[in-house]
Design an enzyme around this catalytic site. Structure first.
Site, PDB file in Angstrom:
ATOM      1  N   HIS A  86      -0.705   6.698  -8.547  1.00 11.19           N
ATOM      2  CA  HIS A  86       0.026   6.829  -9.740  1.00 11.19           C
ATOM      3  C   HIS A  86      -1.087   6.907 -11.053  1.00 11.19           C
ATOM      4  CE1 HIS A  86       4.210   6.059  -9.476  1.00 11.19           C
ATOM      5  NE2 HIS A  86       3.902   5.122  -8.400  1.00 11.19           N
ATOM      6  N   ASP A 106       2.510   3.424   1.371  1.00 14.55           N
ATOM      7  CA  ASP A 106       3.116   3.737   0.302  1.00 14.55           C
ATOM      8  C   ASP A 106       2.477   4.922  -0.519  1.00 14.55           C
ATOM      9  OD1 ASP A 106       4.500   3.752  -2.342  1.00 14.55           O
ATOM     10  OD2 ASP A 106       5.542   1.819  -1.796  1.00 14.55           O
ATOM     11  N   SER A 110      10.353   3.750  -4.038  1.00 21.40           N
ATOM     12  CA  SER A 110       9.928   3.191  -2.899  1.00 21.40           C
ATOM     13  C   SER A 110      11.133   2.327  -2.429  1.00 21.40           C
ATOM     14  CB  SER A 110       8.738   2.263  -3.238  1.00 21.40           C
ATOM     15  OG  SER A 110       7.674   2.877  -3.364  1.00 21.40           O
ATOM     16  N   HIS A 112       5.968  10.232  -8.398  1.00 24.60           N
ATOM     17  CA  HIS A 112       5.907  10.673  -7.101  1.00 24.60           C
ATOM     18  C   HIS A 112       6.484  12.083  -6.918  1.00 24.60           C
ATOM     19  CE1 HIS A 112       7.605   6.144  -6.161  1.00 24.60           C
ATOM     20  NE2 HIS A 112       6.280   6.208  -6.632  1.00 24.60           N
ATOM     21  N   HIS A 151       7.189   8.314   0.299  1.00 24.78           N
ATOM     22  CA  HIS A 151       6.918   9.238  -0.478  1.00 24.78           C
ATOM     23  C   HIS A 151       5.624   9.736  -0.746  1.00 24.78           C
ATOM     24  CE1 HIS A 151       6.154   6.626  -3.545  1.00 24.78           C
ATOM     25  NE2 HIS A 151       6.961   5.885  -3.290  1.00 24.78           N
ATOM     26  N   ASP A 188       7.744  -6.867  -4.062  1.00 29.31           N
ATOM     27  CA  ASP A 188       7.918  -5.558  -4.539  1.00 29.31           C
ATOM     28  C   ASP A 188       8.763  -4.871  -3.519  1.00 29.31           C
ATOM     29  OD1 ASP A 188       6.733  -3.667  -6.266  1.00 29.31           O
ATOM     30  OD2 ASP A 188       5.914  -2.771  -4.623  1.00 29.31           O
TER      31      ASP A 188
HETATM   32 ZN   LIG Z   1       5.165   4.568  -6.639  1.00 24.74          ZN
END
Ligand SMILES: [Zn+2]
Ligand SMILES: *[C@@H]1O[C@H](CO)[C@@H](O)[C@H](O)[C@H]1NC(C)=O
Ligand SMILES: *[C@@H]1O[C@H](CO)[C@@H](O)[C@H](O)[C@H]1NC(C)=O
Length: 557
Positions: free
Chosen positions: A330, A78, A126, A478, A370, A177
């Site tokens: 992030h 991720d 995501s 992202h 991504h 998630d």
């Molecule tokens: Zn993210």
């Protein structure tokens, strides 16, 4: 000409120099030639047949009739873009003193690249990313395996379960998630994690479709009357899972160790080892007695599913996610990010090793949903000329994530509310910056910023280390950059070679397993009402910041 031919026909030149032969010897020599020719022909045919048989055996495993037994392992990194690989490769070469051509396991299995946009944005999240993998369909940011018309779409995991495969999900974030959720639940918006938890244990219209779940997010499975719950209702989902759906449940390291690497796993098995996220790998290393690593969980899941399908005609489908590569990006914390990628590479290698010794045909496909952070392995300081370098040593010097250090700062401040600024700055430098970030030249300006804005300390700390490493970031969110696809190889994933759409990867998954996701979609649409009128709530939450890891004085550390 003769001299040119002679290397090709060495016997001929010897014959040329031989004494003149009679008719009989000429005949015997022709018979010998013929015999040699036939022998060569047979030998070649035998080699080809042997090779084909061996390949067939390798690809089909034990059963030689009917549908060949197959396993599929799908890995998701991720938020990992191409720059993460360059960063990690150079970091490892630097730290371990390896040569310039030393590469990661991932590098050696590069397969292609994936375009990632969602149905409603050039930059995906995501949820839409994982829906492209699970359903093979584009959807809107936030969608958990529903299409843009707010209708559910069948997933590869659900279709695999229906076809007799065993199924598993292994992650280092909440099992509710977006990425894991998309394989085993359908909701209009990713924040509906209370509902996702219920569907994942089997309390949805399809019943139970998952056989193994290893990860975090225990708080979504505990009733709101319990300490450590994050549910809005008082449903005890962990209890429901055990009583109604027969799950074996464990929530600690001892329980994980008792699985004996998967040898003693009793499926369906749910192991939730963290209340929310696992700590970043850079911090987990010192809490190994509490949290298993991603590669340990991956190996355990593979072994458990291998044993559970030992006597079956069908193999398994396992999704493994390096979930927190994204979170570190992030935050823009390169020291945490690089260790997440190294651990993901280790898990990737563990799957390759499994494939190596398995006698069931198994394919591994790995990609990212991504890129996150707009990571760049170089940085130009404002007002300075560009420097053609970046410095891995700055990342090597760090021994803790910015997330953990920021948490420690907030905890310290809340327990020393009247401390003077001067004392606080000294404390920050001596207890966080020097031992944690490995930075010995923090400026007074930086320390003042941290003391004055502790709520922004995570970003300030991340900027301090990024600046010293000359690692750049363009966003805390992202990006639209294409991401890499990796595979264990073989001819089957040929359809996702080159530059493909993320939905092509999703379609490959169900095609490889020969399972019918459309039939599941039909069934879901008949039985399930997602109530798109309730979507106003979801839309209002459209800006929901899924990076909800801001440190607070109460945390899991
Ligand atoms: Zn993210
Ligand atoms: C806990 O859940 C119940 C409903 O299941 C609700 O009535 C109650 O307000 C919740 N309590 C808290 C503190 O959220
Ligand atoms: C749970 O296990 C019991 C006893 O083994 C069995 O009778 C029952 O059908 C199982 N329930 C489910 C939902 O699989």
């Amino acid at each position: 000409m003769a001299s040119e031919q002679s290397p090709l026909l060495p016997n001929q030149s010897r014959d040329d120099n031989a004494p003149p032969a009679g008719k009989a010897s000429k005949r015997t020599s022709r018979i010998r030639e013929l015999a040699l020719f036939i022998w060569a022909l047979l030998a070649t045919a035998a080699v080809i047949i042997l090779a084909v048989v061996a390949q067939h055996h390798q690809q089909t495993g034990k059963p030689h009739h009917g549908n060949p037994k197959r396993n599929l392992v799908f890995m998701v990194s991720d938020g990992m873009g191409p720059a993460s690989l360059s960063l990690t490769r150079s970091f490892r070469q630097h730290v371990e003193g390896l040569p310039i051509d030393d590469t990661l396991s991932l590098d050696r299995h590069f397969w292609g690249t994936s375009r990632t946009r969602s149905s409603n944005s050039l930059v995906t999240d995501s949820a839409a990313g994982a829906t492209a993998f699970s359903c093979g369909k584009k959807s809107y940011n936030g969608a958990i395996s529903v299409t843009p018309d707010y209708e559910p779409c069948g997933t590869v995991l659900e279709a695999a379960k229906r076809a007799g495969y065993m199924t598993g999900l292994t992650v280092t974030t909440d099992i509710t998630d977006a990425t894991p959720a998309c394989f085993a639940s359908h909701v209009l918006y990713r924040s509906m994690e209370d509902e996702i938890a219920l569907q994942e244990v089997g309390d949805g219209v399809l019943g139970r479709t998952v056989d193994l779940m290893l990860g975090g997010g225990r708080c979504h499975f505990l009733p709101n009357s319990t300490e450590g719950s994050c549910r809005a209702d008082n449903l005890d989902v962990a209890k429901l899972a055990q009583d109604k759906y027969n799950w074996t449940y464990t929530d600690d390291r001892a329980g994980f160790d008792a699985l004996d690497g998967g040898n003693k796993a009793q499926l369906p098995l749910m192991g939730l080892f963290a209340s929310g996220n696992f700590p970043f790998e850079i911090d987990r290393r010192t809490r190994d007695d509490i949290y298993p690593s991603l590669s340990e969980m991956a190996s355990t899941a593979l072994r458990a599913l291998e044993l559970a399908t030992k006597d079956s005609d069908q193999g398994f489908f396992l999704m493994i996610e390096g979930s927190r590569i994204d979170h570190a990006a992030h935050i823009n914390d390169p020291a945490a990010h690089v260790r997440e990628v190294i651990e993901y590479d280790k898990a990737f290698k563990a799957v390759l090793d499994f494939i190596e010794r398995s006698d069931t045909e198994t394919v591994l496909v790995a990609t990212s949903d991504h890129e996150t952070g707009g990571l760049a392995t170089a940085l130009q300081e404002p007002g300075h000329s560009p420097v053609y370098n970046w410095y891995p040593q700055a990342l090597a010097d760090a021994s803790a994530s910015c997330e953990l250090l920021a948490y420690k700062l907030l905890r310290h401040i809340s327990s020393h509310p009247t401390e003077s600024d001067k004392k606080l700055k000294t404390w920050i430098n001596d207890n966080l910056i020097i031992p944690g970030l490995g930075i010995k030249d923090a400026t007074d300006e930086e320390l003042t910023l941290l003391a004055d804005y502790p709520d922004a300390s995570i970003e300030i700390l991340a900027a301090m280390i990024s600046l010293r490493a000359y690692v750049g970031w363009s966003t805390h969110g992202h990006t639209a950059v294409d991401v890499n696809i990796y595979s264990s190889g073989g001819h089957r994933p040929e359809s996702i070679r080159g530059n493909v759409e993320n939905t092509d990867v999703g379609r490959f998954l169900s095609e490889y397993l020969s399972v019918d996701v459309d039939a599941i979609t039909k069934e879901l649409r008949k039985k399930m009402d997602l109530g798109s009128d309730g979507f106003g709530v979801a839309q209002a939450a459209d800006e929901f910041e899924h990076y909800h890891h801001q440190p607070s004085a109460v945390g899991t550390y």
